[in-house]
Design a protein around this motif. Structure first.
Motif: not given
Length: 61
Positions: A13-36
């Protein structure tokens, strides 16, 4: 959330494929490292090529 089979790919329903959600999660995890590391939202958004709004949401989560 229901998945809809559109032939070649399955979208949720959000318009992302499973691969798209996985890619977005990888970006979010990279962001967390840079927040620190102390990066600002604007610098982080530019580096990851996402909106500042996304970075703000990730930082709050």
């Amino acid at each position: 959330m229901c998945a809809i089979d559109l032939g070649r790919e399955v979208r949720t329903g959000r318009g992302l494929t499973d691969a798209g959600r996985a890619a977005r999660e990888r970006l979010r995890l990279r962001a967390v490292a840079r927040f620190e590391g102390g990066d600002s939202n604007s610098r982080l958004a530019a580096a990851l090529r996402v909106s500042e709004r996304s970075v703000e949401r990730w930082r709050r989560a």
